[in-house]
Design an enzyme around this catalytic site. Structure first.
Site, PDB file in Angstrom:
ATOM      1  CG  HIS A  53     -64.459  50.686  65.436  1.00 27.74           C
ATOM      2  ND1 HIS A  53     -64.665  50.742  66.794  1.00 27.74           N
ATOM      3  CD2 HIS A  53     -64.607  49.383  65.088  1.00 27.74           C
ATOM      4  CE1 HIS A  53     -64.941  49.528  67.252  1.00 27.74           C
ATOM      5  NE2 HIS A  53     -64.898  48.688  66.231  1.00 27.74           N
ATOM      6  CD  GLU A  55     -65.081  56.333  66.343  1.00 27.79           C
ATOM      7  OE1 GLU A  55     -65.957  56.562  67.198  1.00 27.79           O
ATOM      8  OE2 GLU A  55     -65.034  55.259  65.695  1.00 27.79           O
ATOM      9  CB  CYS A  83     -65.342  51.632  71.341  1.00 25.30           C
ATOM     10  SG  CYS A  83     -63.942  51.380  70.210  1.00 25.30           S
ATOM     11  CB  CYS A  86     -62.401  54.710  68.680  1.00 27.18           C
ATOM     12  SG  CYS A  86     -62.772  53.474  67.409  1.00 27.18           S
TER      13      CYS A  86
END
Length: 146
Positions: A53, A55, A83, A86
């Site tokens: 992801h 992040e 999420c 993250c």
């Protein structure tokens, strides 16, 4: 335009770049002392890595650059609420503040799959409570996911 909005605009640009690369539109900018120090996009498909992801990619990239694990004093900007994975990475890294545009709840309403544990809840339950501020450029961010 305020500096925070400028940083979010850069995160939106990273998300748009991810979408052009056939990725979910995730983008992240990490800032320290009002200066962008790293940008990253989502690369889950490209890397065949479910943890890639934006992040996580930004935290990994910056930690390598700094040759250290602590990102204390840094702010993270991302169009969508992080999420749980993250958000936990932000806590472990010591990110001081997380800014996002649209919430996990919004993403689900737009038809996206999410684990609906809000970032502020994760922060409150952790050993290191960090600021979580949502709704920054919400309309512009929402346009990425509708």
């Amino acid at each position: 335009m305020s500096t925070k909005k400028q940083f979010m605009t850069l995160a939106i640009a990273e998300a748009e770049k991810a979408a052009r690369h056939n990725e979910w539109p995730g983008g992240t900018v990490i800032v320290k002392d009002k200066e962008v120090i790293v940008k990253a996009e989502n690369t889950v498909r490209r890397d065949n890595d479910p943890t890639a992801h934006s992040e996580i990619n930004a935290i990994r990239k910056l930690s390598r650059q700094l040759k250290g694990q602590s990102l204390e004093g840094c702010e993270l900007y991302t169009p969508a609420e992080p999420c749980p994975m993250c958000m936990a990475a932000c806590i472990w890294a010591g990110i001081s503040t997380v800014y996002f545009g649209v919430s996990l709840e919004d993403l689900v309403r737009f038809g996206d799959y999410q684990i609906q544990i809000p970032s502020n809840y994760i922060s409150q339950k952790s050993f290191r409570e960090i600021k979580v501020i949502g709704g920054l450029l919400e309309k512009e961010c929402a346009s990425l996911y509708k």
